[in-house]
Design an enzyme around this catalytic site. Sequence first.
Site, PDB file in Angstrom:
ATOM      1  N   ARG A 164      64.139  21.414 -24.922  1.00  0.00           N
ATOM      2  CA  ARG A 164      64.690  21.889 -24.745  1.00  0.00           C
ATOM      3  C   ARG A 164      64.743  22.568 -23.178  1.00  0.00           C
ATOM      4  O   ARG A 164      63.642  22.536 -22.342  1.00  0.00           O
ATOM      5  CB  ARG A 164      63.900  23.152 -25.607  1.00  0.00           C
ATOM      6  N   LYS A 172      59.361  25.461 -15.512  1.00  0.00           N
ATOM      7  CA  LYS A 172      58.682  26.479 -16.828  1.00  0.00           C
ATOM      8  C   LYS A 172      57.386  26.944 -15.416  1.00  0.00           C
ATOM      9  O   LYS A 172      57.409  26.308 -14.597  1.00  0.00           O
ATOM     10  CB  LYS A 172      57.953  26.444 -17.986  1.00  0.00           C
TER      11      LYS A 172
HETATM   12  N1  HH2 Z   1      61.228  28.391 -24.448  1.00  0.00           N
HETATM   13  C1  HH2 Z   1      61.460  30.156 -24.380  1.00  0.00           C
HETATM   14  C2  HH2 Z   1      62.103  30.679 -25.248  1.00  0.00           C
HETATM   15  N2  HH2 Z   1      62.538  29.399 -26.152  1.00  0.00           N
HETATM   16  N3  HH2 Z   1      62.270  27.629 -27.859  1.00  0.00           N
HETATM   17  C3  HH2 Z   1      61.325  26.733 -28.141  1.00  0.00           C
HETATM   18  N4  HH2 Z   1      61.160  26.090 -29.474  1.00  0.00           N
HETATM   19  N5  HH2 Z   1      60.683  26.426 -27.118  1.00  0.00           N
HETATM   20  C4  HH2 Z   1      60.231  26.990 -26.628  1.00  0.00           C
HETATM   21  O1  HH2 Z   1      59.222  26.409 -25.055  1.00  0.00           O
HETATM   22  C5  HH2 Z   1      60.561  28.250 -25.944  1.00  0.00           C
HETATM   23  C6  HH2 Z   1      61.756  28.826 -26.226  1.00  0.00           C
HETATM   24  C7  HH2 Z   1      61.433  30.262 -23.434  1.00  0.00           C
HETATM   25  O2  HH2 Z   1      61.842  30.046 -21.840  1.00  0.00           O
HETATM   26  P1  HH2 Z   1      61.834  30.778 -20.514  1.00  0.00           P
HETATM   27  O3  HH2 Z   1      61.678  29.720 -19.639  1.00  0.00           O
HETATM   28  O4  HH2 Z   1      60.813  31.962 -20.734  1.00  0.00           O
HETATM   29  O5  HH2 Z   1      63.558  31.150 -20.752  1.00  0.00           O
HETATM   30  P2  HH2 Z   1      64.453  30.918 -21.490  1.00  0.00           P
HETATM   31  O6  HH2 Z   1      65.053  30.917 -22.070  1.00  0.00           O
HETATM   32  O7  HH2 Z   1      65.258  30.720 -20.366  1.00  0.00           O
HETATM   33  O8  HH2 Z   1      63.710  28.762 -21.450  1.00  0.00           O
END
Ligand code: HH2
Length: 289
Positions: free
Chosen positions: A254, A219
């Site tokens: 995650r 992130k």
């Molecule tokens: N972060 C992203 C998407 N889904 N779900 C949960 N429970 N917790 C999170 O922190 C979370 C999530 C967004 O992450 P991003 O880096 O924008 O994209 P990616 O889906 O590739 O992780």
Amino acid sequence: MLAIDRPLVVGIINVTPDSFSDGGRYHERDAAVAHAARLLEEGADILDIGGESTRPGGASPVDPAEELRRVLPALREIVRRHPGAVVSVDTVKSLVATAALDEGAHIVNDVSGLRLDREMGAVCAARGAGVVVMHSRGGVAEMGSLAHATYGNDVAAEVARELGERVEAAHAAGIPSDAIVLDPGIGFAKTTEHSLQTLAAIPLLAAGGRPVMVGCSRKRFIGEITGVADPARRVMGSIGAHVAALALGARLFRVHDVRASREALDVAWQIVCRATGSGRHRAVRPPSS
Ligand code: HH2
């Protein structure tokens, strides 16, 4: 039911047109299915499949039919090939959640914490799904930005209070307490400082007895601290955040980089167990020669 008595690694599978280069429906599905096999082999406990991005700038809301077209073929094939795998669907839409649960998903990961679709709670309750209730503010297109990143002097207390409201909504919809995982939503309506303060307050969230999940992987705040601009190269910083979160009480992580996270969290866990005198740990002996 999946026992959450050790760190669980949740491997990310994005089925969005920009996530697997060179596009194309079948290519997208096949790439997601191959990715799932790799993540399981690397030690993922849960596969989290999502078809709508929340990235600031990259996110434009996806209509349910398109999200279903992205998620379902991959999900169906993953469940067929890996019948024992625990699968979660990352969606804010009850229509998508319903179809995914019917196809064999076990968990709904709702980054809106059941805020954006009034049917979501009832759908999860009716199907006995596990539910990740994540903290965020605003709609899908803005939740990954700083549009709503306004807090008083105790960001963690506000996040915990707002999450508490979402848990009440989950209960009101009939979702049992033991089906709920809390996620403070790192980077969602949060500056780097907000994310760090929220992570530092994981004991506050964990004190309620519900498992806490965090998503720090690759992130923006990791990039801001380390100076690593390319998200794919933020694995070390991401692991640092997750190991600290484990020590503070988080239990689900995650991640994009499953193998590295698995090894780091398993080693950190052996230390955490001995420090706290709790949890499952095994005696570790040197290899006999
Ligand atoms: N972060 C992203 C998407 N889904 N779900 C949960 N429970 N917790 C999170 O922190 C979370 C999530 C967004 O992450 P991003 O880096 O924008 O994209 P990616 O889906 O590739 O992780």
